[in-house]
Design a protein around this motif. Structure first.
Motif, PDB file in Angstrom:
ATOM      1  N   SER A   1      31.387  39.100  49.312  1.00  0.00           N
ATOM      2  CA  SER A   1      31.267  39.034  48.014  1.00  0.00           C
ATOM      3  C   SER A   1      31.190  40.444  47.201  1.00  0.00           C
ATOM      4  O   SER A   1      30.499  41.142  47.801  1.00  0.00           O
ATOM      5  CB  SER A   1      30.033  38.213  47.446  1.00  0.00           C
TER       6      SER A   1
ATOM      7  N   ALA B   1      33.244  36.292  39.049  1.00  0.00           N
ATOM      8  CA  ALA B   1      33.774  35.496  39.771  1.00  0.00           C
ATOM      9  C   ALA B   1      35.346  35.154  39.725  1.00  0.00           C
ATOM     10  O   ALA B   1      35.986  35.121  40.533  1.00  0.00           O
ATOM     11  CB  ALA B   1      33.127  33.855  39.678  1.00  0.00           C
TER      12      ALA B   1
ATOM     13  N   GLU C   1      37.077  38.117  41.426  1.00  0.00           N
ATOM     14  CA  GLU C   1      37.057  38.028  42.779  1.00  0.00           C
ATOM     15  C   GLU C   1      38.257  36.707  42.970  1.00  0.00           C
ATOM     16  O   GLU C   1      38.949  37.320  44.118  1.00  0.00           O
ATOM     17  CB  GLU C   1      35.608  37.816  43.210  1.00  0.00           C
TER      18      GLU C   1
END
Ligand SMILES: Cc1cc2nc3c(=O)[nH]c(=O)nc-3n(C[C@H](O)[C@H](O)[C@H](O)COP(=O)(O)OP(=O)(O)OC[C@H]3O[C@@H](n4cnc5c(N)ncnc54)[C@H](O)[C@@H]3O)c2cc1C
Length: 389
Positions: free
Chosen positions: A276, A321, A324
């Motif tokens: 992450s 998010a 990503e």
């Protein structure tokens, strides 16, 4: 949250590119850079595929194209400097569309100049502490200054201190080689030609933008992870010297130039792979998050594209998010390409070098040479275009 302040750590390529987009999205942006001034070091870097669209949307593609290296030829030489093969750069590089090649320092300067009027650049400083709280990220700087930011972005390169602060120690994926880059007198009169010399486990390359310009020299050697201090330039030069002293072509002359060169860049050829890229209000960008390695030739393109994507998502609900999710497939393609290129970058045996040299010598007589090169470079173009922006 009404705080519209963003802190970016690192004024390389990714940091200024993100600053550009955040200013346009209404953020007030501070960029903190550990170096005392903009770092001009580095060899040629490529901007390909999606990243050329990013540069165009920034209105900077034309400025970058004007500083294109304009490379004409790539010449492979023997130990004594005699040519093995010399090929037109256009053929070997397989450029497509708006792809360009530019000195890293020139690109950094273009991005900096495009943002310096709107962005608070703080050179010679760095983040000393971060605390992510309900009101934002409280940052203490090494200079002693303190401030609260809505978001902090680590664009501080392969050895990102921001990454270490928020994600702890994350080992690099070492791809088995080290690279050094420095400028040297252009004794060879190199004029937009790249000269390459290989012996097992060692690669030297040199380029100059014109016969009257300084040359930039790269010395790359195969080695497992070395225990060295990244701030100890003399120690890094010792490593390069140990690898190349008494070796072929102009090894010793280049080592002498390295000793007096005003600029010197040294690093491992490594990748950063993280499950992450964000923790709370801190996120990572460019090499700090997903370095595909210099072997990929894609680090700059991925960083520019990442800056564009993050610039669109930062501060939106679920924005980190989304950044990503949008970037990851593209990043993974470029990582895979980087690993493949690293295997071939520094041939390990005389046989591998002989096979490569034979290929280069005979390529220009090949009736379908363009198609041959297209096939070899197809994975690179696929990776460079593996995102729709
Ligand atoms: C001097 C230099 C030369 C390079 N030369 C080449 C090359 O020849 N070929 C190649 O393929 N790639 C090279 N690279 C890497 C290449 O620039 C990147 O792969 C790519 O452009 C992505 O850029 P980035 O902005 O993510 O990282 P980088 O370009 O590495 O920029 C990171 C920036 O963060 C700064 N920084 C580091 N730590 C801190 C800290 N704690 N606080 C604040 N600032 C910090 C660094 O000084 C640097 O300016 C070079 C990088 C540097 C720094």
């Amino acid at each position: 949250m009404t705080n519209r302040e963003v802190l970016i750590s690192g004024a390389g390529v990714a940091g200024p590119a993100l600053a550009f987009w955040l200013v346009r999205a209404g953020w007030r942006v501070t960029v903190v850079e550990r170096a005392p001034e903009l770092r001009a070091e580095g060899y040629k870097v490529d901007v390909r595929g999606a990243a050329t669209t990013v540069l165009a949307r920034m209105g900077l593609h034309e400025a970058a194209r004007e500083r294109d290296t304009g490379m004409r030829r790539i010449t492979y030489v023997k130990r004594d400097g005699r040519p093995i093969a010399s090929l037109p750069a256009d053929l070997l590089m397989g450029r497509r569309g708006d792809d360009l090649e530019i000195m890293r320092g020139d690109l950094g300067r273009i991005l900096f100049d495009a943002t310096v009027g709107d962005v608070d650049y703080r050179f010679g400083d760095a983040i000393a502490g971060l605390a992510d709280g309900p009101d934002g990220v409280e940052v203490t700087f090494e200079s002693g200054a303190r401030a609260v930011f809505a978001f902090v972005v680590g664009a501080d390169g392969l050895h990102s201190a921001t990454r270490r602060r928020v994600l702890g120690e994350t080992p690099l994926n070492h791809l088995g080689a080290y690279i050094s880059i420095f400028s040297a007198p252009n004794d060879l009169g190199i004029d937009r030609e790249e000269i390459m010399y290989t012996e097992p486990g060692r690669l030297i390359f040199a380029y100059a933008m014109g016969a009257g310009e300084q040359a930039l020299v790269g010395m790359t050697f195969a080695a497992g992870p070395l225990d060295h201090d990244r701030r100890d330039v003399a120690g890094q030069k010792d490593l390069v010297r140990a690898a190349f002293a008494g070796r072929g072509w102009r090894s010793d002359a280049f080592l002498a130039a390295m000793d007096t060169s005003a600029d010197f860049y040294f690093d491992s050829i490594s990748q950063v792979e993280l499950p992450s890229w964000s923790a709370g209000r801190v996120t990572l960008l460019g090499d700090a998050a997903y370095c595909p390695s210099p072997a990929s030739g894609q680090g700059t393109s991925v960083a520019l594209t990442g800056a564009y994507v993050l610039g669109r998502h930062l501060g939106t609900p679920g924005g980190l998010a989304a950044y990503e999710a949008e970037m990851r497939p593209y990043v993974e393609k470029n990582m895979a390409f980087g690993r493949k290129m690293a295997r071939d970058m520094v041939p390990g045996s005389r046989l591998a070098i002989a096979v490569r040299n034979y290929g280069m010598r005979t390529l220009r007589f090949h009736p379908r040479k363009e198609q041959v090169i297209d096939k070899v470079l197809a994975p690179m173009h696929e990776a460079a275009n593996a995102i729709v922006i």
